[in-house]
Enzyme design. Structure first.
Site, PDB file in Angstrom:
ATOM      1  CG  HIS A 180      -1.639  -1.223   1.517  1.00  0.00           C
ATOM      2  ND1 HIS A 180      -2.787  -1.583   0.837  1.00  0.00           N
ATOM      3  CD2 HIS A 180      -1.414  -2.220   2.421  1.00  0.00           C
ATOM      4  CE1 HIS A 180      -3.238  -2.731   1.316  1.00  0.00           C
ATOM      5  NE2 HIS A 180      -2.427  -3.145   2.269  1.00  0.00           N
TER       6      HIS A 180
HETATM    7  C1  BDR Z   1      -2.373   0.321   5.776  1.00  0.00           C
HETATM    8  O1  BDR Z   1      -2.402  -0.260   7.078  1.00  0.00           O
HETATM    9  C2  BDR Z   1      -1.150  -0.699   7.451  1.00  0.00           C
HETATM   10  O2  BDR Z   1      -1.195  -1.991   7.929  1.00  0.00           O
HETATM   11  C3  BDR Z   1      -0.253  -0.593   6.251  1.00  0.00           C
HETATM   12  O3  BDR Z   1       1.055  -0.218   6.623  1.00  0.00           O
HETATM   13  C4  BDR Z   1      -0.913   0.450   5.408  1.00  0.00           C
HETATM   14  O4  BDR Z   1      -0.461   1.746   5.709  1.00  0.00           O
HETATM   15  C5  BDR Z   1      -3.171  -0.543   4.838  1.00  0.00           C
HETATM   16  O5  BDR Z   1      -4.478  -0.635   5.280  1.00  0.00           O
END
Ligand code: BDR
Ligand code: CA
Length: 317
Positions: A248
């Site tokens: 992400h």
């Molecule tokens: C987001 O949540 C975290 O676990 C990841 O680093 C990312 O920023 C994804 O939902």
């Protein structure tokens, strides 16, 4: 001239890849990393950040530790220990990198953000890829900060996807009041990169092998971290696309350099802060039903090929 940015991270596996990209891309100038409670407790986020920067030879980048709690809540909507948290498989507490030898700065993240944006004469993009607690606190202290930030690129939210709950994405769910405050603050330009986009830029095991084959500290570390993500997604998420995973936070950094990596739409976004079932949901008015002026550029799609190529080229350094 390289584009300056500050990354605000809750450093787990995908934040780590984002840090490496921001620290290594020649068109980016990573001014600092600030950390926040999120994937793991903030002291582990800070330690993980230091590990990443040391590992890739960028230990001179300052790291400022931020808030250990959400802005107004004593804890996440469901406290960490009680939550069924697939994140623990995907991130772990300590990243599998050598212990850091560098140290965090004495100044906290919120103070750093306020002072930096009060005094800067340069354009410094702000890229929060964790819960928005630090950013909301900084704008509460210095509301004029919104005029000093040229651009905010946030990893968070979901239109048709949730991951912390069926309706909410983790970063927004973890501190919904902070997210609502940031979206309403009046920043000149906010891009929201939700799960709808990040799940279109999956990275496969085969791409991990190519990253490892680069033979650079960053390529090898990213390969191991993304490999861990793939295993975690495959094990815990029935709807996962097998043998690949989203990274992400890294997509936000790619967008700063290659705008075509995201398909963005100017839309209004609100954050649900109340409903028991829907707390932390980003209510994205994709069909213009709410009658409110758009407040965000929302990424509803992503180009996996552009992203994959960006990863390979940047982590070869
Ligand atoms: C987001 O949540 C975290 O676990 C990841 O680093 C990312 O920023 C994804 O939902
Ligand atoms: Ca994150």
């Amino acid at each position: 001239m390289a584009r300056k940015l500050i990354l605000d991270c809750d450093t787990g596996t995908d934040d780590a890849v984002a840090i490496m990209l921001a620290a290594l891309h020649p068109e980016l100038d990573l001014v600092a990393v600030t950390t926040v409670n999120g994937n793991v407790e903030v002291q582990y986020c800070t330690d993980n950040t230091l590990r990443v920067l040391d590992h890739i030879g960028r230990s001179e980048v300052p790291v400022h530790e931020g808030l250990r709690r959400p802005l107004v809540r004593p804890d996440f909507p469901v406290p960490r220990n009680a939550a069924v948290n697939p994140n623990s498989n995907i991130h772990g507490r300590e990243l599998p990198l050598p212990p850091a030898t560098s140290r965090k700065q004495g100044q906290g993240a919120v103070e750093f953000l306020v002072e930096t944006y009060r005094s800067t004469t340069e354009e410094i993009a702000l890229v929060p890829v964790g819960p928005l607690s630090n950013i909301a606190a900084a704008i509460a202290i210095e509301p004029r900060m919104v005029d000093a930030v040229p651009e905010v690129v946030i990893m968070g939210g979901g239109n048709v996807k949730g991951n912390a709950t069926p309706s909410a994405e983790f970063n927004i769910w973890a501190d919904p009041e902070a997210a609502a405050a940031v979206l309403a603050a009046g920043f000149r330009r906010i891009t929201l990169v939700p799960l709808d986009a990040t799940h279109q830029a999956l990275v496969s095991r085969e791409q991990c092998r190519a990253l490892a084959a680069l033979g650079t500290p960053a390529g090898e570390a990213a390969a191991a971290l993304i490999d861990r993500r793939i295993t975690g997604y495959d094990a815990t998420q029935p709807m996962a696309v097998r043998e690949s995973a989203p990274v992400h936070d890294a997509l936000c950094v790619a967008y700063l350099v290659q705008r075509e990596v995201l398909d963005v739409h100017r839309l209004h976004v609100d954050v649900e802060t109340a409903g028991a079932l829907t707390v932390g949901r980003t209510v994205i008015d994709a069909y213009f039903r709410g009658g409110k002026e758009p407040n965000c550029d929302v990424a509803l799609g992503a180009d996996a090929a552009v992203f994959g190529d960006f990863l390979l080229r940047t982590l070869a350094r």
